[in-house]
Design an enzyme around this catalytic site. Structure first.
Site, mmCIF file in Angstrom:
data_model
loop_
_atom_site.group_PDB
_atom_site.id
_atom_site.type_symbol
_atom_site.label_atom_id
_atom_site.label_comp_id
_atom_site.label_asym_id
_atom_site.label_seq_id
_atom_site.Cartn_x
_atom_site.Cartn_y
_atom_site.Cartn_z
ATOM 1 N N CYS A 13 2.050 -1.561 -2.229
ATOM 2 C CA CYS A 13 1.645 -0.563 -2.992
ATOM 3 C C CYS A 13 0.579 0.321 -2.660
ATOM 4 O O CYS A 13 -0.592 -0.286 -2.528
ATOM 5 C CB CYS A 13 1.345 -0.922 -4.719
ATOM 6 S SG CYS A 13 0.770 0.257 -5.828
ATOM 7 N N CYS B 56 -2.510 0.377 -5.122
ATOM 8 C CA CYS B 56 -3.009 -0.869 -4.966
ATOM 9 C C CYS B 56 -4.010 -1.155 -4.015
ATOM 10 O O CYS B 56 -5.180 -1.609 -4.219
ATOM 11 C CB CYS B 56 -2.146 -2.178 -5.161
ATOM 12 S SG CYS B 56 -0.739 -2.017 -6.634
#
Length: 424
Positions: A49, A52
């Site tokens: 991600c 993230c």
């Protein structure tokens, strides 16, 4: 002679170690069982991600703040790889990445704000509670005014009934992680907060106190007053504005990265709309909320149209209609925007959008196009591989099929001739 190189090598290891040092707890599926042992602030992430990875440094700063204060606050900061700890992801209803939650036993709150250190830490402080905090001294009241753009406070006298207090407590518990709710007595409030009867509920916003008039339920009133008079609109709070069931007047501006400043054209729209939101509150309060947005990404998504920057737009969430002001930075004035807002209320300004089937189909197509545009603009190489590789393979297959067809077509006449010669 070896001392200096050895020192440089050790120093390099030290610097590298500092950069890679993690202070958040790395959790797994066992967290489901021992979550009741403490208060936890947890980020669920996925290794692939992009968001993230951007949030990771911020998260470690948050962890450094709270894990050092663990003995006093009782809050621990951790993270879970949701692709490995799938039971935890299912248990806490994780549907996207990163997902941030405050967890204390069965008490769970989800974070929906901006991924900044200050906002996440503020969320955690609110979640720790209590829902209603006591103000016992004047300096505490002044500190609350200095710290918060918006907060609510209830002042109870000796003969106060418990009905409004009960409603106030319930809404405070519901909005625990969004707002601060306080309580105090008439002795401290006298001369500092306007009082009304034995029980007074007030909101502090835009540097003033506004009193609950009892025309709506406490819950409805709080939700209408929960944002500043002129608020920065984000993906997290936009739908809080929509919940107010008012039209939203928005200045679409361009903020410079990291400096939070804007050019003169954007500032012109910003200043004029902010002036109206404060000076004309009584005139427009029942019909409009006011705010500004950095860039046009949010309004483009909501309207399914490209909105120029800077500009002023108004969105009606009930009718799903939007209005775009024709004013330019050189022509916009407070009076011209007042005329624009008054025209919307009078029905003389034409809007766009709506709830028809054609509009829904258009939004669907626009959403797909916007998704691919964002995907290719943010991750051009990865997007090219994801879409280019299958298309390339498909192209090769089609070319090979076409080539084989052509080859067979050329070989057929030769086969017929050879068979004819054999017969002769």
């Amino acid at each position: 002679m070896l001392a200096l190189p050895l020192f440089i090598w050790n120093f390099g290891l030290f610097v590298t170690g500092v950069g890679a040092f993690k202070v958040s707890y790395e959790l797994d599926d066992r967290f489901i069982d021992y979550r009741k042992d403490a208060k936890w602030l947890v980020m669920f992430y996925a290794p692939w991600c992009h968001h993230c990875h951007k949030t990771e440094p911020v998260w470690e700063q948050v962890a450094q703040t709270f894990n050092q204060q663990e003995s006093t606050l009782g809050l621990r900061v951790g993270k879970i790889d949701a692709t490995k700890s799938t039971k935890s992801a299912a248990e806490f209803h994780v549907k996207g990445f990163p997902t941030i939650k405050y967890i204390q036993g069965d008490q769970i709150y989800s974070y929906e704000g901006e991924r900044t250190r200050e906002d996440i830490e503020e969320f955690a402080h609110k979640a720790i509670g209590p829902a209603v905090r006591r103000i016992s001294a004047l300096q505490d009241l002044r500190a609350a005014e200095a710290k918060n753009n918006v907060f609510f406070i209830i002042i109870e006298g000796e003969k106060s009934s418990g009905d409004q207090r009960k409603e106030y407590q319930e809404v405070a518990e519901e909005l625990l992680t969004s707002l601060y709710f306080y309580e105090t007595d008439t002795r401290l409030a006298t001369g500092n907060i306007p009082l009304q009867g034995w029980t007074t509920i007030a909101v502090y916003k835009d540097g003033k106190y506004f009193i609950y008039d009892g025309k709506k339920s406490v819950k409805e009133w709080v939700k209408q007053e929960r944002l500043p008079g002129f608020v920065k609109i984000t993906g997290g709070n936009f739908y809080q504005l929509v919940e107010m069931k008012k039209m939203v007047a928005i200045a679409v501006v361009d903020l410079a990265p990291y400096r939070n400043t804007m050019n003169e054209e954007s500032k012109r729209f910003f200043d004029v709309l902010k002036t109206i939101s404060i000076s004309d509150r009584e005139q427009y309060y029942d019909n409009f909320g006011f705010g500004y947005v950095d860039g046009n990404e949010i309004v483009n998504h909501v309207f399914s149209e490209w909105i120029s920057v800077p500009s002023v737009v108004v969105y009606d969430p009930v009718k799903e209609v939007y209005y775009v002001s024709s004013e330019t930075p050189s022509t916009v004035t407070t009076q011209s925007l007042r005329d624009f807002l008054d025209g919307i209320l009078a029905g003389s300004v034409r809007g766009s959008g709506g709830k028809g089937w054609f509009r829904k189909a258009y939004r669907f197509v626009y959403g797909i196009a916007a998704y691919f545009h964002k995907m290719f603009s943010t991750q051009p190489i990865l997007s090219s591989i994801l879409f280019g590789l299958p298309l390339g393979i498909l192209t090769i297959i089609i070319v090979m099929m076409y080539t084989n067809d052509c080859t067979e077509a050329k070989e057929d006449p030769d086969d017929d001739d050879s068979d004819h010669e054999k017969e002769d």
